[in-house]
Design a protein around this motif. Structure first.
Motif, mmCIF file in Angstrom:
data_model
loop_
_atom_site.group_PDB
_atom_site.id
_atom_site.type_symbol
_atom_site.label_atom_id
_atom_site.label_comp_id
_atom_site.label_asym_id
_atom_site.label_seq_id
_atom_site.Cartn_x
_atom_site.Cartn_y
_atom_site.Cartn_z
ATOM 1 N N VAL A 264 0.836 -1.199 0.000
ATOM 2 C CA VAL A 264 0.000 0.000 0.000
ATOM 3 C C VAL A 264 0.872 1.250 0.000
ATOM 4 N N ARG A 265 1.960 1.216 0.745
ATOM 5 C CA ARG A 265 2.855 2.373 0.780
ATOM 6 C C ARG A 265 3.418 2.650 -0.616
ATOM 7 N N ALA A 266 3.764 1.583 -1.351
ATOM 8 C CA ALA A 266 4.270 1.760 -2.715
ATOM 9 C C ALA A 266 3.176 2.287 -3.634
ATOM 10 N N LEU A 267 1.948 1.793 -3.471
ATOM 11 C CA LEU A 267 0.824 2.302 -4.259
ATOM 12 C C LEU A 267 0.632 3.796 -4.023
ATOM 13 N N LEU A 268 0.662 4.205 -2.774
ATOM 14 C CA LEU A 268 0.493 5.618 -2.446
ATOM 15 C C LEU A 268 1.637 6.457 -3.008
ATOM 16 N N GLN A 269 2.831 5.895 -3.041
ATOM 17 C CA GLN A 269 3.957 6.597 -3.655
ATOM 18 C C GLN A 269 3.667 6.851 -5.133
ATOM 19 N N GLY A 270 3.173 5.828 -5.844
ATOM 20 C CA GLY A 270 2.847 5.996 -7.255
ATOM 21 C C GLY A 270 1.734 7.000 -7.470
ATOM 22 N N ALA A 271 0.673 6.936 -6.660
ATOM 23 C CA ALA A 271 -0.438 7.876 -6.793
ATOM 24 C C ALA A 271 0.016 9.300 -6.491
ATOM 25 N N SER A 272 0.848 9.459 -5.460
ATOM 26 C CA SER A 272 1.344 10.794 -5.104
ATOM 27 C C SER A 272 2.223 11.369 -6.206
ATOM 28 N N ARG A 326 -8.807 9.355 -8.794
ATOM 29 C CA ARG A 326 -8.313 9.059 -10.131
ATOM 30 C C ARG A 326 -6.837 8.671 -10.087
ATOM 31 N N ALA A 327 -6.044 9.358 -9.289
ATOM 32 C CA ALA A 327 -4.628 9.030 -9.187
ATOM 33 C C ALA A 327 -4.426 7.631 -8.603
ATOM 34 N N LEU A 328 -5.211 7.275 -7.602
ATOM 35 C CA LEU A 328 -5.120 5.925 -7.035
ATOM 36 C C LEU A 328 -5.480 4.877 -8.081
ATOM 37 N N GLY A 329 -6.555 5.130 -8.826
ATOM 38 C CA GLY A 329 -6.970 4.173 -9.841
ATOM 39 C C GLY A 329 -5.934 4.001 -10.937
ATOM 40 N N GLU A 330 -5.361 5.105 -11.396
ATOM 41 C CA GLU A 330 -4.365 5.015 -12.466
ATOM 42 C C GLU A 330 -3.072 4.385 -11.971
ATOM 43 N N ALA A 331 -2.708 4.657 -10.732
ATOM 44 C CA ALA A 331 -1.518 4.005 -10.178
ATOM 45 C C ALA A 331 -1.735 2.502 -10.068
ATOM 46 N N TRP A 332 -2.895 2.096 -9.586
ATOM 47 C CA TRP A 332 -3.203 0.670 -9.445
ATOM 48 C C TRP A 332 -3.233 -0.011 -10.819
ATOM 49 N N ARG A 333 -3.868 0.633 -11.795
ATOM 50 C CA ARG A 333 -3.945 0.047 -13.136
ATOM 51 C C ARG A 333 -2.553 -0.091 -13.753
ATOM 52 N N THR A 334 -1.731 0.939 -13.634
ATOM 53 C CA THR A 334 -0.402 0.905 -14.228
ATOM 54 C C THR A 334 0.499 -0.109 -13.532
ATOM 55 N N LEU A 335 0.339 -0.241 -12.228
ATOM 56 C CA LEU A 335 1.183 -1.148 -11.446
ATOM 57 C C LEU A 335 0.611 -2.560 -11.355
ATOM 58 N N TYR A 336 -0.533 -2.801 -11.984
ATOM 59 C CA TYR A 336 -1.238 -4.065 -11.761
ATOM 60 C C TYR A 336 -0.406 -5.304 -12.107
ATOM 61 N N PRO A 337 0.355 -5.336 -13.209
ATOM 62 C CA PRO A 337 1.192 -6.527 -13.441
ATOM 63 C C PRO A 337 2.155 -6.800 -12.292
ATOM 64 N N THR A 338 2.672 -5.748 -11.668
ATOM 65 C CA THR A 338 3.549 -5.927 -10.511
ATOM 66 C C THR A 338 2.763 -6.452 -9.324
ATOM 67 N N VAL A 339 1.539 -5.962 -9.140
ATOM 68 C CA VAL A 339 0.676 -6.450 -8.063
ATOM 69 C C VAL A 339 0.408 -7.944 -8.241
ATOM 70 N N VAL A 340 0.080 -8.353 -9.474
ATOM 71 C CA VAL A 340 -0.214 -9.765 -9.744
ATOM 72 C C VAL A 340 1.001 -10.634 -9.438
#
Length: 519
Positions: A264-272, A326-340
Motif C-alpha cells: 500500500v505504501r508503494a501504491l500511495l507513492q505511485g499515486a502521489s 483518479r490518481a489511485l486508480g491510475e496508479a493501481w492500473r499501471t502497477l497491476y502486473p507488478t501487483v499480480v
C-alpha cells in the motif's frame, strides 16, 4: 502412444493454453489425443464474448491489447479486414466482434492440434472429473466418458453455482440480454430496480437505453452496497504522459514489498507521484484511501452518486483536473502486473488476506471502469429522469408480493421488478459447481483459507487437500481467483500458467533421455 489431454471448458483461457500446447507439442514432435468439453456453440468465445450479443455491449480492455494467438493475427489487424468499425487500437470494441475473432483463433488452434494427432469436441458440459488408478476420467453430461492422462479445467463463470450470490427475491439477471432484458421481462413503462452499479449493471442500462423512448422502462433504480459508480476510463487527452515512467520508483518498491502494508505504501507513492505531476497535492491519496478502506458505507465525506458520476466523467474527458481517486486508480492500473506478480509470491497472513481483498475490491472501481461513452449513457439517463440514483446507497429492500420498495437516506422508491446485475463471484467457494464440489470432496483440489479460488502451482497444477500437487489435474482462469490474481482479462502476458501448463504436459510425456537417467 499419444498423450491424452481432456479440457473442460473452451473459452479464452483454454484457447490460450491449447495454443501453447500445440506449439510445445510441435516443437517436441509429441503426438496428442485431445478431448474438449464445451456446451457453448461458439468455442473460444463462450457466453461472455458470444458473437450474437448486441454490438452496444463493449469491451473493458483496449483493442490494441487483444491477441488470441493460435496463428491468428492480433485483433486490430483482424478487425481491419473483417470489422473495420472495431479496428481502433485505442478503442473498446464490441464484445461480439472480439468473440468472433476468438472463435476464429480457436478453430485454428484445433486444426493445429489435429496435426499432432486427434481432437474430439464434445458439445456438452463435463458432469464429473475423477480418477481410476493413475488415469483421469471425465464424464460428460450426455453419458460419454473420456480417459485422459492430463485434465485442464477452465470453466470460467461456470465454476460456482449460478445462483450462488443471487438474492432469492430477484426476478432475473442481465445475461443473455436478449432474454433477460426483453420487453416481456422488462416491460415498457415499468419501474425496475437493478442491484449493482458495476459493469453488468451498466450493460443493462446501455441495452435498455437503445429502446425507443416509448418502449423503455419508466424508471431504473440502480443501487449497491456503497452506491459509488465506477470511474470511466480516461480519454487520451486526459491521460498522464509517461505514466509508466512516473510510477517506476513505486514499481520497484512494490516488487520488494514484504507485507500488504508495504504494498500500500508503494501504491500511495505511485499515486502521489502522479498527483505531483498533475500539479495536485500529493498527500491527498493517502487520506482518500484511508476513507475507502476504513469508513462505513454511508459517509458524509463521500459525494452523492450522481455528483460523483458527473465529476468522474468530467475528469475522464480532461475537463477537470485529476483528483486523488483518479490518481489511485491510475496508479493501481499501471502497477497491476507488478501487483499480480507480488501476490503470487507473497505468503499472506490471515489478516493480510482480508485487507488485500478489500483493497482490490475498492481499487477495481477506480482502475477498471467502463469506457467513457458507457458512463455518459448512464449520466444521460440520470439527466433525462429515467435513471434514478436517489436510493443508490445500500437501500432497505422490502416486497409486498407484487413489487418492491427501496428506502435510502430519507428517499423511498417503488419498483415492479428486481434485476440482479451482480455476477457470481470468481473462485469456487463458497457454493462450488457440482464438478468442483466433487473434486473438493475427493481431495483433488483445495481452497486456501481466506481465498475463494482453487489453489494451484505456477504451472496450473491443482493442490490437493493434503497440500501436495495433484498429478495430471490443472485449473486455470477464474476458478483460481485468490490463489491467482486478475483472471478476468484477455491479457495473455499477465499470467504464466497457460504456457507453463503446456510445457509441463509435454515434459511429462517425453521419455527421459539416457544421459539424464540415474546411474
Amino acid at each position: 502412444m499419444p498423450r491424452r489431454v481432456a479440457v473442460v471448458g473452451f473459452g479464452p483461457k483454454a484457447l490460450f493454453a491449447l495454443d501453447h500446447l500445440a506449439r510445445a507439442a510441435a516443437d517436441a514432435d509429441l503426438e496428442l489425443e485431445v478431448a474438449v468439453f464445451e456446451p457453448h456453440p461458439v468455442v473460444g468465445a463462450g457466453p461472455v464474448y458470444d458473437p450474437r450479443q448486441p454490438r452496444c455491449l463493449r469491451m473493458n480492455f483496449a483493442s490494441k491489447h487483444v491477441d488470441a494467438g493460435g496463428g491468428a493475427p492480433p485483433f486490430v489487424e483482424w478487425a481491419r479486414r473483417h470489422d473495420p468499425e472495431a479496428a481502433d487500437p485505442e478503442g473498446f470494441a464490441p464484445r461480439a466482434s472480439v468473440g468472433a475473432y476468438l472463435h476464429v483463433a480457436a478453430l485454428q488452434v484445433l486444426d493445429r492440434l489435429r496435426e499432432r494427432g486427434s481432437v474430439a469436441l464434445h458439445p456438452r458440459r463435463a458432469a464429473r472429473v475423477h480418477t481410476r488408478g493413475d488415469q483421469w476420467i471425465v464424464d460428460g453430461s450426455d453419458g460419454r466418458r473420456v480417459v485422459a492422462d492430463e485434465v485442464l479445467i477452465a470453466t470460467g463463470h461456470g465454476s460456482r453455482r449460478i445462483d450462488a450470490d443471487r438474492r432469492p427475491e430477484a426476478d432475473g439477471g442481465v445475461y443473455p440480454v436478449a432474454r433477460e432484458l426483453s420487453s416481456s421481462r422488462v416491460p415498457p413503462g415499468s419501474s425496475v430496480a437493478i442491484r449493482g452499479m458495476g459493469l453488468t449493471a451498466l450493460d443493462a442500462v446501455v441495452v435498455l437505453s437503445r429502446r425507443p423512448a416509448e418502449l423503455r422502462p419508466d424508471r431504473l433504480l440502480l443501487f449497491s452496497r456503497t452506491g459509488r459508480p465506477m470511474l470511466p476510463k480516461l480519454a487520451p487527452a486526459a491521460r498522464a504522459a509517461d505514466a509508466d515512467e512516473i510510477v517506476d520508483p513505486a514499481r520497484g518498491a512494490m516488487a520488494q514489498a514484504g507485507s500488504v502494508r508495504e504494498l500500500v505504501r508503494a501504491l500511495l507513492q505511485g499515486a502521489s507521484d502522479l498527483l505531483r505531476t498533475m500539479g495536485r497535492h500529493p498527500h491527498a491519496a493517502a487520506s482518500v484511501l484511508h476513507v475507502l478502506m476504513t469508513s462505513a458505507r454511508r459517509s458524509a465525506r463521500r459525494p452523492l452518486p450522481r455528483t460523483a458520476l458527473r465529476r468522474g466523467i468530467a475528469i475522464a474527458r480532461g475537463e477537470r483536473c485529476w483528483d486523488a481517486e483518479r490518481a489511485l486508480g491510475e496508479a493501481w492500473r499501471t502497477l497491476y502486473p507488478t501487483v499480480v506478480d507480488w501476490h503470487g509470491r507473497h505468503a499472506f497472513s490471515r489478516r493480510e488476506r482480508s485487507t488485500f481483498r478489500r483493497l482490490c475490491r475498492e481499487l477495481e472501481r477506480l482502475a477498471f471502469g467502463p469506457p467513457i461513452e458507457v458512463a455518459e449513457t448512464l449520466m444521460r439517463g440520470v439527466d433525462e429522469g429515467w435513471v434514478d440514483l436517489s436510493v443508490a446507497v445500500d437501500p432497505v429492500l422490502e416486497s409486498d408480493g407484487s413489487g418492491w420498495s427501496l428506502r435510502s437516506d430519507g428517499h423511498r422508491r417503488d419498483a415492479d421488478r428486481l434485476v440482479d446485475a451482480v455476477l457470481v463471484g470468481p473462485g469456487i467457494a463458497p457454493s462450488p459447481s457440482p464438478l468442483f464440489r466433487a473434486l473438493l470432496r475427493a481431495g483433488h483440489v483445495r481452497v486456501q483459507d481466506g481465498w475463494n479460488g482453487a489453489e494451484v502451482m505456477g504451472d496450473a497444477t491443482a493442490i490437493g487437500s493434503d497440500g501436495t500437487p495433484t498429478s495430471g489435474l490443472a485449473v486455470i482462469g477464474r476458478p483460481t481467483e485468490g490463489s491467482v490474481l486478475g483472471n478476468d482479462t484477455l491479457d495473455r502476458s499477465l499470467h504464466p500458467h497457460a504456457s507453463a501448463w503446456a510445457d509441463r504436459v509435454v515434459a511429462r510425456a517425453l521419455p527421459i533421455r539416457p544421459e539424464l537417467q540415474p546411474t
